[in-house]
Design an enzyme around this catalytic site. Sequence first.
Site, short mmCIF file in Angstrom:
data_model
loop_
_atom_site.label_atom_id
_atom_site.label_comp_id
_atom_site.label_asym_id
_atom_site.label_seq_id
_atom_site.Cartn_x
_atom_site.Cartn_y
_atom_site.Cartn_z
N LEU A 133 15.44 -19.96 48.30
CA LEU A 133 16.52 -19.20 48.96
C LEU A 133 15.93 -18.52 50.18
O LEU A 133 14.92 -17.82 50.08
CB LEU A 133 17.11 -18.16 48.01
CG LEU A 133 18.15 -17.21 48.61
CD1 LEU A 133 19.39 -17.98 49.05
CD2 LEU A 133 18.53 -16.12 47.62
N VAL A 160 11.20 -17.52 47.66
CA VAL A 160 11.88 -16.93 48.80
C VAL A 160 11.37 -17.62 50.06
O VAL A 160 10.15 -17.65 50.31
CB VAL A 160 11.64 -15.41 48.88
CG1 VAL A 160 12.38 -14.82 50.08
CG2 VAL A 160 12.09 -14.73 47.60
N LYS A 161 12.28 -18.17 50.85
CA LYS A 161 11.87 -18.90 52.05
C LYS A 161 11.67 -17.92 53.21
O LYS A 161 12.56 -17.15 53.55
CB LYS A 161 12.91 -19.95 52.43
CG LYS A 161 12.92 -21.14 51.50
CD LYS A 161 13.98 -22.16 51.89
CE LYS A 161 13.52 -23.04 53.01
NZ LYS A 161 14.47 -24.16 53.25
N VAL A 162 10.49 -18.01 53.81
CA VAL A 162 10.10 -17.16 54.94
C VAL A 162 9.66 -18.08 56.07
O VAL A 162 8.88 -19.01 55.84
CB VAL A 162 8.95 -16.22 54.52
CG1 VAL A 162 8.34 -15.52 55.72
CG2 VAL A 162 9.44 -15.21 53.48
N SER A 200 17.04 -25.19 49.84
CA SER A 200 18.33 -24.93 50.46
C SER A 200 18.09 -24.20 51.78
O SER A 200 17.00 -23.72 52.04
CB SER A 200 19.21 -24.07 49.54
OG SER A 200 18.61 -22.79 49.36
#
EC number: 2.2.1.2
Length: 359
Positions: free
Chosen positions: A107, A138-140, A43
């Site tokens: 996310l 966790v998107k970084v 997402s």
Amino acid sequence: MNITKDVSRLGQSLWLDNLSRDLLRDGALAKMIAEDGVSGVTSNPSIFQNALATSPHYADDLARLRREEADVERRYEALVIPDIRDACDLLLPLFERSAGNDGYVSLEVAPRLAYDTSGTVDEARRLWSLVDRPNLLVKVPGTPEGVDAFETLTQLGINVNVTLLFSIAQAQAVFDAYVRGLGKRAASGADLRRAKAVASLFLSRVDTAVDAELAGIGTQESLSLRGKAAVAMAKLAYQAYLETFRGPAFTALAARGARPQFLLWASTGVKNPDYHDLLYVEPLIGRETINTLPDKTLAALRDHGQPVPQLEQAVDEASAQLAEFARLGVDLDAVAARLQDAGVKQFETSYQALLAQIG
């Protein structure tokens, strides 16, 4: 048998590049998991902006939050995190069956933190605790500051999807950061099985940018290379993956339970209508990779896909093509830097538009 399930049998995971309350509540995502073999979800702010604009399922919660929560970013989280948790729960059986190798939901940290290492670490830790699911990624962003944050997060055992990668060099920097982070985690005596990461290489945007440069050159030779940069780059990025995660530095970590950092093919919907709709799918099917597909591309694969393992084929040809781009004066690393900067700005624009929509 659904064609899409053949892809997973060839060692590649198919994820859905979409998430909304509609997909969760009407059973569409569950159906894709059962029938198409979809085994993860990605997402981003643009996806949630579209979900909020098109779904009726957020209206009651949004009205309540406007009364009860003054902070717009907290309203956003209160809308989005239940969807993320529900998707994680839906994929949890697959996550457990795969011993943590698949079944993840992504996310994103706030895009405004893309160039802030400590801010990204703090935000990622907060989101990790807030969602509280073992199959969250966790998107970084893969900016230099984001890569430094990723190394720290790996050391802490937080799952990360490093996004907005557009070149082999950017992907290699992420691989190296992962190995360093795992090394620090190993030195502390922590469980290496508790760190999962993927590296998201964006494809169609590369071809769009490179094709524009090739058109500017305007020779028959340059025009013959249109639509070839992204796949060639991806094939060689996979070779870099194999060298890194089959190499001695990682072998010792793997013996202690560390998982390799799979490449994830992102931006896989074609932007040029003249190109085959599975241009970024069929040539890149191979083991230990992930392809996250928009709904339209998943439907195309289901309808007329012909999955065979091609990722490790024509590697010499891909290398020759990249050399040809350089000879023509197309600097792929410079293109990647521009695309990464533009990608951060695009996500920030979408994020701010989303907050305005919520506010």
